[in-house]
Design a protein around this motif. Structure first.
Motif, PDB file in Angstrom:
ATOM      1  N   THR A  60     -14.593  -0.496   2.510  1.00  0.00           N
ATOM      2  CA  THR A  60     -13.663   0.660   2.769  1.00  0.00           C
ATOM      3  C   THR A  60     -12.378   0.127   2.493  1.00  0.00           C
ATOM      4  N   THR A  61     -11.674  -1.024   2.443  1.00  0.00           N
ATOM      5  CA  THR A  61     -10.443  -1.178   1.980  1.00  0.00           C
ATOM      6  C   THR A  61     -10.425  -0.972   0.494  1.00  0.00           C
TER       7      THR A  61
ATOM      8  N   LYS B   8     -10.408   2.643  -0.443  1.00  0.00           N
ATOM      9  CA  LYS B   8      -8.845   3.176  -0.006  1.00  0.00           C
ATOM     10  C   LYS B   8      -8.138   3.255  -1.068  1.00  0.00           C
TER      11      LYS B   8
ATOM     12  N   TYR C 211     -11.621  -8.966   0.668  1.00  0.00           N
ATOM     13  CA  TYR C 211     -11.176  -7.843   1.540  1.00  0.00           C
ATOM     14  C   TYR C 211     -12.065  -7.810   2.648  1.00  0.00           C
TER      15      TYR C 211
ATOM     16  N   TYR D  52       0.837  -1.418  -0.065  1.00  0.00           N
ATOM     17  CA  TYR D  52      -0.081   0.079  -0.093  1.00  0.00           C
ATOM     18  C   TYR D  52       0.857   1.484  -0.046  1.00  0.00           C
TER      19      TYR D  52
ATOM     20  N   ASP E 299      -6.379  -5.146   5.461  1.00  0.00           N
ATOM     21  CA  ASP E 299      -7.029  -3.826   5.904  1.00  0.00           C
ATOM     22  C   ASP E 299      -5.911  -3.004   6.372  1.00  0.00           C
ATOM     23  N   ALA E 300      -6.110  -1.729   5.765  1.00  0.00           N
ATOM     24  CA  ALA E 300      -4.989  -0.753   5.899  1.00  0.00           C
ATOM     25  C   ALA E 300      -5.551   0.471   6.291  1.00  0.00           C
ATOM     26  N   GLU E 301      -4.671   1.181   7.108  1.00  0.00           N
ATOM     27  CA  GLU E 301      -5.190   2.530   7.754  1.00  0.00           C
ATOM     28  C   GLU E 301      -4.639   3.735   6.699  1.00  0.00           C
TER      29      GLU E 301
END
Length: 430
Positions: free
Chosen positions: A176-177, A180, A172, A136, A153-155
């Motif tokens: 939201t993932t 993003k 996933y 990412y 999942d990534a911030e």
């Protein structure tokens, strides 16, 4: 003897011919080899001593597991490649893998390429393995294609160079993932999503130009620069475009040929068509539009300039009506396809009223292509004659058809005899 000329010595050109490629610097040879498949690149190692290890310096790896004798050989080959590139760039990595769990360390391989300025990453992994979080933050990635893998999942997601994303059968944790991933690609132009588990995907991008989704994916697209949406529909409309502009091309196919389409769905599709200049549409949906128009007001697509449509032979009866609905049409591609199976009614021949001349044939139509993926059908020459005799502005008629040698001679003889309304018309037979 005096005065006798010596015979010139004949040289073996092949044995003395210079190997100019081998004289090039190694970095140029590696660049040339990068355009070959990895399998062909490795084969060059037997050419000479100098070429023995050159394959290891090619800035890309393209391998498929099934081309190796066993798992151990495959893993050893890939790791040997990464070991040889510890301090060099790797611009491309394509892995098509079908392995049991724990047989290879995908995370370390992805980690290796992300730190070496990877530009093109293509991973097809079964069973699904999770792509590591480090992906990412890859600043150099331009083209990402992921098939049957899982996204972590990534911030935070940042792809400053990403232009193309292709996701197929991806797992996933939440929508939201995926959102993003799209919003974090600040220069994204091309997005393909196939068999997505998302209920409704929100796609927002100020740079996105092309979107390709299948019938199982539902999207809401907010992309002011969108140039093309390609989708398939089963029984419900699976897309919504915010700020749909004239420059957007719609390519609408069908998921299943026996799907049913209600009036509300056809009305929604017609609303979209009335707002675009470029349309590609299947014969099934086109026929539903034709039937819909018979029970209501005459359709008018005032802005449509380019149309590519499928027709079966029995669909040709709606051709004059469709053309009359597009008064400013400039380009028309008609593809003849197989007649759909009919369970409850007998197949019938089309009754085409070729006496009617739509306005576009007189005022705007400049290009026509007739192509078919079926054998020659009865009425083909009549259809060609219809366009040649009535198209005032026609500049090019392209016939993408196949004939046997004898049949083609007869076809060309008839074609030459047809009078043309446009003296500037060029007829091309492919």
């Amino acid at each position: 003897m005096v005065g006798r000329k010596k015979k010139p010595k004949i040289c073996d050109k092949e044995s003395h011919e210079e190997d100019r490629i081998s004289q090039l610097p190694e970095h140029l040879i590696s660049e040339i080899l990068s355009h070959l498949s990895t399998k062909d690149v490795v084969r060059t190692s037997v050419l000479s001593t100098r070429w023995r290890n050159l394959w290891q310096w090619v800035p890309g790896l393209d391998v498929e597991f099934n081309t190796f004798s066993d798992t151990k050989t495959f893993v050893s080959f890939v790791e040997r490649f990464f070991d040889s590139h510890r301090e060099s760039l790797i611009r491309k990595l394509r892995l098509n893998i079908c392995l049991p769990y724990g047989k290879c360390d995908l995370n370390s391989w992805i980690d290796a390429v992300t730190t070496r300025r990877i530009q093109n990453l293509d991973v097809n992994f079964f069973p699904a393995n999770e792509i590591p979080l480090i992906i990412y933050a890859c600043k150099t990635l331009v083209h990402l294609r992921l098939v049957r893998v899982a996204l972590a999942d990534a911030e935070f997601v940042s792809f400053p160079c990403m232009k193309i994303i292709h996701l197929e059968e991806i797992r996933y944790p939440n929508e939201t993932t995926l959102q993003k991933l799209i919003s974090g690609s600040s220069v994204l132009e091309d997005l393909t999503i196939i068999r997505s588990p998302a209920k409704v995907l929100q796609v927002r991008s100020h740079t996105l130009k092309r979107v390709d989704i299948d019938e199982s994916t539902e999207v809401v697209i907010d992309a002011p620069l969108l140039q093309c949406l390609r989708t398939k529909i089963i029984s419900t409309k699976n897309y919504k475009i915010i700020n749909l502009g004239f420059s957007t091309k719609l390519d609408i196919g069908i998921g299943f040929s026996n799907a049913t389409y209600g009036k509300s769905l056809i009305h929604d599709i017609l609303t979209d068509i009335s707002r675009v200049r470029d349309l590609v549409i299947s014969n099934v949906i086109l026929k539903e539009i034709f039937l819909y128009s018979n029970s209501g007001p005459v359709l008018q697509f005032q802005d449509l300039r380019r149309l590519k449509a499928e027709f079966s032979q029995s669909d040709l009866e709606m051709l004059p009506t469709i053309l009359e609905s597009c008064p400013k049409l400039e380009s028309f591609i008609l593809e003849m396809v197989k007649e759909p199976s009919m369970r409850h009614e007998e197949k019938r021949e089309a009754h085409v009223m070729f006496s009617a001349v739509p306005r576009c044939l007189v005022s705007s139509l400049k290009f026509v292509e007739l192509k078919r993926s079926i054998p020659r059908y009865e009425g083909e020459m009549e259809l060609i004659r219809y366009f040649l005799k009535n198209s005032t502005m026609l500049e090019k008629l392209r016939l993408n058809v196949y004939y046997t040698k004898k049949a083609k001679c007869d076809f060309l003889t008839q074609l030459v005899a047809i009078p043309r309304c446009s003296t500037a018309c060029e007829v091309i037979v492919l």
